[in-house]
Design a protein around this motif. Structure first.
Motif, short mmCIF file in Angstrom:
data_model
loop_
_atom_site.label_atom_id
_atom_site.label_comp_id
_atom_site.label_asym_id
_atom_site.label_seq_id
_atom_site.Cartn_x
_atom_site.Cartn_y
_atom_site.Cartn_z
N ALA A 82 -7.34 -3.63 -6.00
CA ALA A 82 -6.37 -4.71 -5.76
C ALA A 82 -5.04 -4.13 -5.27
O ALA A 82 -4.43 -4.68 -4.34
CB ALA A 82 -6.15 -5.52 -7.04
N ASP A 83 -4.62 -3.03 -5.86
CA ASP A 83 -3.40 -2.37 -5.42
C ASP A 83 -3.53 -1.88 -3.98
O ASP A 83 -2.63 -2.08 -3.16
CB ASP A 83 -3.08 -1.20 -6.35
CG ASP A 83 -1.80 -0.49 -5.95
OD1 ASP A 83 -0.74 -1.14 -5.97
OD2 ASP A 83 -1.86 0.73 -5.62
N TRP A 84 -4.65 -1.28 -3.65
CA TRP A 84 -4.85 -0.79 -2.29
C TRP A 84 -4.86 -1.94 -1.29
O TRP A 84 -4.21 -1.88 -0.25
CB TRP A 84 -6.16 0.00 -2.18
CG TRP A 84 -6.30 0.62 -0.83
CD1 TRP A 84 -5.86 1.84 -0.44
CD2 TRP A 84 -6.90 0.02 0.34
NE1 TRP A 84 -6.14 2.05 0.88
CE2 TRP A 84 -6.78 0.94 1.39
CE3 TRP A 84 -7.51 -1.20 0.59
CZ2 TRP A 84 -7.24 0.69 2.68
CZ3 TRP A 84 -7.98 -1.46 1.86
CH2 TRP A 84 -7.84 -0.52 2.89
N MET A 85 -5.58 -3.01 -1.62
CA MET A 85 -5.64 -4.15 -0.70
C MET A 85 -4.27 -4.78 -0.51
O MET A 85 -3.91 -5.19 0.59
CB MET A 85 -6.65 -5.19 -1.18
CG MET A 85 -8.08 -4.76 -0.91
SD MET A 85 -9.26 -6.08 -1.12
CE MET A 85 -8.84 -7.17 0.22
N ALA A 86 -3.48 -4.87 -1.59
CA ALA A 86 -2.16 -5.48 -1.50
C ALA A 86 -1.17 -4.62 -0.73
O ALA A 86 -0.32 -5.14 -0.01
CB ALA A 86 -1.62 -5.77 -2.90
N ASN A 87 -1.30 -3.32 -0.85
CA ASN A 87 -0.28 -2.44 -0.28
C ASN A 87 -0.70 -1.66 0.96
O ASN A 87 0.16 -1.18 1.68
CB ASN A 87 0.18 -1.45 -1.36
CG ASN A 87 0.85 -2.15 -2.50
OD1 ASN A 87 1.72 -2.98 -2.28
ND2 ASN A 87 0.42 -1.88 -3.71
N HIS A 88 -2.00 -1.49 1.20
CA HIS A 88 -2.41 -0.58 2.27
C HIS A 88 -3.44 -1.15 3.24
O HIS A 88 -3.77 -0.49 4.21
CB HIS A 88 -2.96 0.72 1.66
CG HIS A 88 -2.01 1.35 0.70
ND1 HIS A 88 -0.81 1.91 1.06
CD2 HIS A 88 -2.10 1.49 -0.65
CE1 HIS A 88 -0.19 2.37 -0.01
NE2 HIS A 88 -0.94 2.12 -1.05
N SER A 89 -3.99 -2.33 2.99
CA SER A 89 -5.02 -2.84 3.89
C SER A 89 -4.38 -3.41 5.16
O SER A 89 -3.18 -3.62 5.24
CB SER A 89 -5.86 -3.92 3.20
OG SER A 89 -5.04 -5.03 2.90
N ASP A 90 -5.18 -3.65 6.15
CA ASP A 90 -4.71 -4.07 7.48
C ASP A 90 -4.65 -5.59 7.56
O ASP A 90 -5.45 -6.22 8.23
CB ASP A 90 -5.65 -3.49 8.54
CG ASP A 90 -5.08 -3.66 9.94
OD1 ASP A 90 -3.94 -4.13 10.07
OD2 ASP A 90 -5.81 -3.35 10.89
N HIS A 91 -3.67 -6.19 6.89
CA HIS A 91 -3.52 -7.64 6.91
C HIS A 91 -3.10 -8.15 8.29
O HIS A 91 -3.35 -9.30 8.62
CB HIS A 91 -2.47 -8.09 5.88
CG HIS A 91 -2.94 -8.01 4.49
ND1 HIS A 91 -2.79 -6.86 3.72
CD2 HIS A 91 -3.56 -8.91 3.70
CE1 HIS A 91 -3.28 -7.07 2.52
NE2 HIS A 91 -3.77 -8.31 2.47
#
Length: 149
Positions: A82-91
């Motif tokens: 969840a932390d990775w998706m919130a902070n580092h994924s390609d939104h």
């Protein structure tokens, strides 16, 4: 081995009746007639376990501890994802709203399932990133990668 125990006004004695071994509990209060009850040893053990006077068998306790450890490990992995998706994924280039929603739901469930036994775990065990209350900031993958270097 003695089969009788006296503690204050309570007397417990191991006896044999028509059905096998039993425990006779007798309570004497003042000058009144004593009150007695005959219980099977398993009944007495069940009562003691139910009210936390003694723990259930060690095998069950070991299984519970193992399941707790595994659940906390799963929760930690969910928190990290969840932390990775919130902070580092390609939104910026992909719509990950469904994935993020499902991940947050898993994170809430794992947190709830682990809440009851947190106090019994060693210090620092299971500490993962805390859930964000603000929406994640959208960053590009190269920018996120650069921030990791």
């Amino acid at each position: 081995m003695t089969t009788k125990l006296t503690h204050h006004h309570l007397c417990a004695e191991q006896v044999n009746d028509d059905h096998g071994t039993a425990i006779l509990l007798t309570q004497q209060d003042g000058i009144e007639e004593p009150h007695s009850i005959l219980v099977h040893p398993f009944q007495l053990r069940a009562v003691c376990e139910r009210f936390g006077i003694i723990a259930s068998d060690t095998r069950a306790a070991k299984t519970i501890a193992t399941l707790q450890r595994r659940m906390v490990g799963l929760r930690d992995r969910i928190d990290n994802l969840a932390d990775w998706m919130a902070n580092h994924s390609d939104h910026a280039h992909a719509d990950l709203s469904y994935e993020t929603t499902q991940l947050r739901a898993l994170q809430d469930l794992a947190g709830e399932w682990c809440a009851d036994f947190e106090e019994g775990l060693p210090e620092g065990f299971g500490e993962g990133p805390q859930q964000q209350t603000t929406p994640p900031e959208c960053t590009s993958a190269p920018a996120a990668q650069a921030s990791l270097l």
